[in-house]
Design an enzyme around this catalytic site. Structure first.
Site: not given
Lengths: 275, 424
Positions: A53, A64
């Site tokens: 990815e 994140d």
């Protein structure tokens, strides 16, 4: 040119046929630079990742943790653009033949244009997209574009997802389902969430798609533990951390690439042990 | 004395089932938060139908907040606004010193109804953080406030207030280290702790139902002001003005006037060093539709959809987004939005202080600066209503440096120190 959703499905099926889980690695594009980032993703595949990815660095990476925030920040300050992200996907696929997905927050795609993004991603041989802040209810425009261009739409499911939502999500997803092992942002954890296995079971009850587990996995033991119940193991922050460490230590790119190959190799052994 | 909390919405002004006001709004959130956001929406629907909820909130608004807030005519200030009659809705006189308490008390009651024991919130100027810390002290809830590192410095007084109230204040060091990044960090906390935590969102942005829910709790501002102004003057204002960052005090003021076609609704955005300087937070003037913090609305972004770092002297307006209902009102032509620079706002701040003895927050000073311009445009027959959303105590360090008010002369003084400043 059509995207590589079939290649993605084929690689996942091949891992299953070998009675193991697939290993999925993540790196943001443009980190540490666009060219070095391409080399890094290629090294992860050479080391044992089945699928990669490529993250599209975003100014506001709400899902994140600090490790990927830092990498995104380095990439953005280096001037990475969407065109660089697409180029990275294409270069990594061309060099390895492996399926390469793009992982991105929704606004950059919305701004670039969903149709244009899907067309450009497919043109370089991309396999699909993971859009972690695009809920299924808002996804129709993207899915139509992805279908037209032969791209997978990988949805994220979470331990908090109720069964009826799982069914609604997996009914329209493709490629695989990304099961978040725990409630939280990306980052390595001492242990993989206990809720992961139950979530994989509940997800499987709704779909024949492969179910890959991400968030918190950083070493071979955890990979083996997850491989015991999942079709794929997704590792991101641990790879990013290796590159950050090399950078911090003032090492050259080769040292960083070796570290990535080493980690990929350990994890690849892990997904073949199945706990 | 009673106050109005729930007035049925005028038709057509509620978001649709997916949370959209026209093209704007929606719910762009990670799957991990869907259940929690849906729970907030469901609990709010139940609360709206429960007379005990409205009764308890009304009691708090009257006996704790001090509502209804005053409506003050400022005729000496009005002389500088083309001689227009100017009335200020005094949200600065609420407990905690701003309008933010209206929404916070409503959501604190919802938090208790949901059985959650911990509250998190973002804050820019610290007004929402102080209000949230206050409600958490009152309700016995654990409280964590996220605040950009730059804002903890320029609003140090409010950081101390929050800590005095028992809240944990976390200085956010990522990104632009202002309000946008505080919201990012609050979302990260929420994803990890959602079981026992309510995210007490402070403005009319975010995923559905927050834009409608926060607005409903602030509607009391306009409802009261409309009635007070009719009683005092016998007519509706020609224009209602408010500053917009995320847009909560503005939507609270505007909403009661939406059906009154003759009342112009004017939002004043932070233009920082000027819209052309690239250093501003004028989202509706210079932004484009995009997705930030859970909804589609105007945002400041580059051509790759990266959010641009905003700038304003005012921490509370230093935000690259805007509530989706404002985007809808802009595109529908029902409200207009104008930029106000740092300098214009600071001059208006001093003018109100020295003509009326009221020191406004720098945020609210943007609305005052707008009133000076609109008053001159409309002339002496005009009647203007301005939302004074907060008081300026928290801004005295910024103002002292700007105007050179400290004895040691250590600080700036860009604006000079003459007694009767005027905005351009």
């Amino acid at each position: 040119m059509s995207g590589n959703i079939e290649l993605l499905s084929g690689v996942l099926a091949a891992a299953k046929a070998e009675d193991r889980a697939a290993l999925v690695g993540y790196l943001p594009a443009g980190f540490p630079t666009v060219e070095d980032g391409i080399a890094a993703a290629v090294a992860m595949i050479e080391g044992g990742c089945d699928i990669v990815e490529i993250g599209l660095p975003h100014s506001d990476p709400v899902l994140d943790g600090p490790v990927i925030q830092t990498a995104d920040d380095i990439a953005l300050r280096g001037g990475v653009r969407i065109a660089d992200v697409i180029r990275t996907v294409g270069a990594v696929h061309a060099a390895t033949g492996a399926p390469v997905l793009c992982m991105t927050y929704w606004n950059p795609v919305d701004r670039y244009g969903a149709e244009r993004f899907a067309e450009d991603l497919a043109a370089v041989g991309g396999a699909g997209c993971i859009l972690p802040d695009l809920p299924v209810e808002e996804s129709a425009v993207w899915r139509a574009a992805a279908e037209r261009h032969g791209l997978a739409t990988v949805f994220v499911v979470a331990p908090s997802s109720r069964d009826e939502r799982l069914a609604k999500i997996t009914a329209v997803g493709s490629g695989f389902v990304y099961a978040a092992s725990l409630m939280g942002v990306t980052g390595t954890r001492a242990s993989v969430g206990a809720s992961a296995e139950a979530l994989v079971g509940r997800t499987r009850a709704t779909t024949g798609l492969p179910v890959c587990v991400g968030l918190g996995v950083s070493n071979a033991e955890q990979a083996a533990e997850v491989a015991a119940f999942a079709d794929g193991v997704i590792v991101g922050s641990a790879f990013v951390q290796r590159l950050l460490d090399a950078r911090e230590a003032g090492q050259d790119l080769q040292a960083g690439l070796n570290a990535l190959r080493g980690l990929a190799g350990e994890l690849a052994a892990g997904v073949r042990k199945r706990g | 004395m009673t106050t109005d909390f729930f007035i049925p919405d005028p038709e057509g002004l509620v978001p649709n089932a997916a949370g959209y006001f026209g093209d704007f709004g929606g719910k762009f959130i990670p799957e991990a938060l869907v259940a929690a956001v849906d729970e907030v929406a469901a609990e709010y629907d139940k609360a709206k139908a429960d007379p005990a909820f409205a009764a308890e909130l009304n009691d708090l608004l009257v006996n704790y907040t001090g509502r209804p807030s005053a409506l003050t005519e400022v005729s000496r200030f009005g002389e500088h606004a083309g001689g227009a009659r100017v009335f200020l809705k005094r949200e600065d006189l609420n407990h905690t010193g701003s309008h933010k308490i209206n929404n916070v008390l409503g959501q604190a009651l919802l938090t208790r109804r949901m059985g959650k024991t911990r509250v998190i919130a973002e804050t820019g100027a610290g007004q929402h953080g102080v209000a949230t810390a206050t409600a958490c002290a009152l309700f016995g809830l654990e409280c964590t406030i996220y605040m950009g590192e730059i804002d903890t410095e320029r609003q140090a007084l409010n950081v101390a207030r929050m800590r005095m109230l028992g809240a944990e204040v976390i200085a956010v060091k990522s990104g632009s280290r202002t309000l946008k990044d505080a919201i990012n960090e609050a979302f990260r906390d929420w994803v990890a702790n959602v079981d026992r935590t309510h995210y007490l969102f402070g403005t009319v942005a975010g995923p559905h139902p927050f834009p409608a829910l926060v607005r409903d709790f602030h509607r009391v501002i306009g409802v009261e002001a409309r009635r007070q102004l009719l009683e005092r003057t016998g007519r509706l204002p020609d224009a209602a003005l408010a500053c917009v960052g995320g847009g909560s005090n503005a939507i609270g003021l505007f909403h009661a006037f939406l059906p009154d076609a003759g009342v112009r609704l004017i939002g004043l955005e932070a233009a920082g060093h000027g819209v052309d300087s690239g250093e501003h937070a004028a989202t509706l003037t210079a932004g484009d539709p995009g997705i930030l913090h859970g909804s589609r609305s105007y945002v400041l972004q580059d051509e790759d959809g990266q959010i641009t770092e905003p700038y304003s002297i005012s921490a509370g307006l230093d935000y690259p987004g805007i509530g989706p209902e404002h985007s809808y009102l802009k595109d529908a032509g029902r409200a207009e939005y104008r930029p106000v620079t740092d300098d214009e706002a600071m001059q208006a701040l001093r003018l109100l202080s020295q003509t009326e003895g009221i020191i406004p927050a720098i945020e609210s000073a943007h609305a005052l600066a707008g009133a000076l311009v609109v008053g001159r445009e409309l002339g002496p027959d005009a009647l203007l209503l301005v939302n004074l959303s907060g008081r300026g105590d928290k801004d005295m360090d910024t103002a002292a440096k700007y105007f050179g008010l400290y004895d040691d002369g250590a600080a700036g003084g860009r604006g000079g120190n003459d007694a009767q400043g005027e905005t351009k």
